[in-house]
Design an enzyme around this catalytic site. Structure first.
Site, short mmCIF file in Angstrom:
data_model
loop_
_atom_site.label_atom_id
_atom_site.label_comp_id
_atom_site.label_asym_id
_atom_site.label_seq_id
_atom_site.Cartn_x
_atom_site.Cartn_y
_atom_site.Cartn_z
N ASN A 15 0.86 -1.19 0.00
CA ASN A 15 0.00 0.00 0.00
C ASN A 15 0.90 1.25 0.00
OD1 ASN A 15 -1.45 2.26 1.06
ND2 ASN A 15 -3.07 0.88 1.73
N ASP A 17 -0.07 4.45 -0.04
CA ASP A 17 -0.78 5.67 0.38
C ASP A 17 0.12 6.67 1.10
OD1 ASP A 17 -3.27 4.97 -0.56
OD2 ASP A 17 -3.88 4.00 1.31
N HIS A 18 0.99 6.15 1.96
CA HIS A 18 1.74 7.09 2.80
C HIS A 18 2.94 7.69 2.10
CE1 HIS A 18 -1.08 6.84 5.93
NE2 HIS A 18 -1.09 5.52 5.82
N ARG A 26 3.87 18.62 1.51
CA ARG A 26 4.59 19.79 1.03
C ARG A 26 4.10 20.31 -0.32
NH1 ARG A 26 9.50 20.82 3.73
NH2 ARG A 26 9.65 22.59 2.32
N HIS A 51 -5.58 3.80 -1.64
CA HIS A 51 -6.90 4.22 -1.16
C HIS A 51 -7.16 5.66 -1.60
CE1 HIS A 51 -9.63 4.58 2.70
NE2 HIS A 51 -10.27 4.91 1.59
N ARG A 53 -9.22 8.38 -0.86
CA ARG A 53 -10.18 8.81 0.16
C ARG A 53 -10.99 9.98 -0.35
NH1 ARG A 53 -8.83 6.68 5.64
NH2 ARG A 53 -10.57 7.97 6.31
N ARG A 57 -6.60 12.70 0.97
CA ARG A 57 -5.40 12.92 1.79
C ARG A 57 -4.29 11.95 1.43
NH1 ARG A 57 -7.13 10.14 7.48
NH2 ARG A 57 -9.15 11.07 7.08
N HIS A 58 -4.64 10.84 0.77
CA HIS A 58 -3.61 9.90 0.31
C HIS A 58 -3.37 10.15 -1.17
CE1 HIS A 58 -5.01 7.02 3.74
NE2 HIS A 58 -4.17 7.91 4.18
N GLU A 78 -8.64 0.73 -3.07
CA GLU A 78 -9.49 0.85 -1.88
C GLU A 78 -10.36 2.09 -2.00
OE1 GLU A 78 -7.25 1.02 1.69
OE2 GLU A 78 -6.31 -0.91 1.36
N THR A 108 -7.18 6.69 10.43
CA THR A 108 -7.01 5.61 9.48
C THR A 108 -8.31 4.81 9.49
OG1 THR A 108 -5.66 3.68 8.91
CG2 THR A 108 -5.91 4.15 11.25
N THR A 109 -8.39 3.77 8.66
CA THR A 109 -9.64 3.00 8.58
C THR A 109 -9.78 2.20 9.87
OG1 THR A 109 -9.20 2.87 6.23
CG2 THR A 109 -10.97 1.49 7.08
N GLU A 159 -11.30 -9.04 3.11
CA GLU A 159 -10.04 -8.69 3.73
C GLU A 159 -10.31 -8.51 5.22
OE1 GLU A 159 -7.32 -6.07 1.80
OE2 GLU A 159 -6.55 -5.31 3.70
N HIS A 202 -3.81 -4.32 7.84
CA HIS A 202 -3.91 -3.13 8.70
C HIS A 202 -3.01 -3.30 9.92
CE1 HIS A 202 -5.27 0.61 10.38
NE2 HIS A 202 -5.87 0.84 9.24
N GLY A 203 -2.01 -2.43 10.00
CA GLY A 203 -1.14 -2.39 11.17
C GLY A 203 -0.04 -3.43 11.18
N GLY A 224 1.08 -1.26 4.38
CA GLY A 224 1.50 0.05 3.90
C GLY A 224 2.30 0.87 4.88
N1 PXP Z 1 -6.00 -2.94 4.09
C1 PXP Z 1 -6.93 -1.97 4.14
C2 PXP Z 1 -8.31 -2.29 3.67
C3 PXP Z 1 -6.61 -0.67 4.57
O1 PXP Z 1 -7.55 0.29 4.60
C4 PXP Z 1 -5.29 -0.40 4.95
C5 PXP Z 1 -4.90 0.98 5.37
O2 PXP Z 1 -5.10 1.87 4.35
C6 PXP Z 1 -4.34 -1.43 4.86
C7 PXP Z 1 -4.74 -2.70 4.46
C8 PXP Z 1 -2.91 -1.21 5.20
O3 PXP Z 1 -2.77 -0.85 6.54
P1 PXP Z 1 -1.38 -0.32 7.03
O4 PXP Z 1 -1.11 0.95 6.30
O5 PXP Z 1 -1.58 -0.12 8.49
O6 PXP Z 1 -0.35 -1.37 6.72
#
Ligand code: PXP
Length: 252
Positions: A15, A17-18, A26, A51, A53, A57-58, A78, A108-109, A159, A202-203, A224
């Site tokens: 992922n 996104d970050h 910036r 994702h 959003r 923001r991502h 996503e 976050t989600t 998921e 997630h996490g 991610g």
């Molecule tokens: N899966 C889903 C559906 C998510 O929304 C996210 C966070 O955007 C992730 C996985 C990845 O989570 P993390 O960024 O904490 O690894």
């Protein structure tokens, strides 16, 4: 058929996104999420996840075609279950769409989708996506009611949200963490029995990925924030490669 290539029993979706969050902080063109996707692909990712959003923001809208063109890997897109996002998905036709709950004020989600409580609407919502050949995944908790509802409305994939397991691990609450892991294991087994492909995410970190990667029904992990955080210190390619190695070790 699987959401990502089937050459591995357990696939890694990176992922990005970050990378976009850092860029957006910036207003520069860098760091470029499409470049991150290429580096992740070279380091062993099986897919890219991003994702879009509601508040952007991502990633932003113009990142979608850039990310899709950057690698030969499938995009797991996503999005919230809104008309705007459905139209965007139908326009770009990513390999898969993962429907997530979205609240504007959340960091976050934070939870899974309430599929059981919104079954008719979600069934109608995913129908055009399925008809367009997009694989539909629902981001849910391990509650059997949610898993059964996901199967009833015709999702291909669930998921499972690993956020609670990861938080309990970070907080050192090991008994509760192990109970949460057991619920994820049971949820994955039920989803498999119902014919759903099982993903999780997630996490997840180097430290907590092993037990989730070892769940036999899990076919894909989407990771991610930790990978982008580690990229600051070790580089994105090495972080993806190390995650891949830990996943393979847990599976073996
Ligand atoms: N899966 C889903 C559906 C998510 O929304 C996210 C966070 O955007 C992730 C996985 C990845 O989570 P993390 O960024 O904490 O690894």
């Amino acid at each position: 058929m699987s959401a990502l290539p089937t050459h591995r029993a357990l696939r890694l979706g990176v992922n990005i996104d970050h990378v976009a969050t850092l860029r957006n902080a910036r207003g520069t063109p860098w760091p470029d999420p499409a470049r991150a996707a290429r580096i992740a692909a070279d380091a062993g990712a099986d897919g890219i996840t991003a994702h879009l959003r509601e508040d952007r923001r991502h990633i932003r809208d113009d990142d979608i075609p850039a990310i899709m063109a950057a690698t030969g890997l499938p995009l797991n897109f996503e999005m919230a279950a809104t008309d705007e996002m459905q139209a965007i998905a139908l326009r770009h036709r990513p390999h898969a769409v993962c429907i997530v709950p979205e609240r504007r004020e959340e960091r976050t989600t934070e939870g899974g989708l309430d599929v059981a409580g919104d079954e008719n609407r979600l069934g109608d919502f995913i129908a055009p996506l399925r008809a367009a050949g997009i694989r539909v995944s629902l981001f849910i908790g391990h509650d059997p009611r949610q898993i059964e509802a996901a199967a009833r409305i015709g999702a291909a994939v669930v998921e499972l949200h690993t956020g609670a397991y990861c938080d309990l691990d970070t907080e050192g609450r090991t008994a509760e963490r192990d109970a949460e892991l057991l619920n994820l294991i049971r949820g994955a087994a039920l989803a498999g029995e119902l014919g759903l492909e099982v993903h999780a995410g997630h996490g997840l970190t180097f430290g907590n990925v092993g037990p989730v990667a070892a769940i036999p029904e899990v076919r894909e992990l989407n990771i991610g924030h930790f990978l982008v955080a580690e990229a600051v210190f070790m580089g994105l390619g090495p972080a993806v490669a190390e995650m891949r190695r830990l996943m393979d070790a847990a599976r073996a």
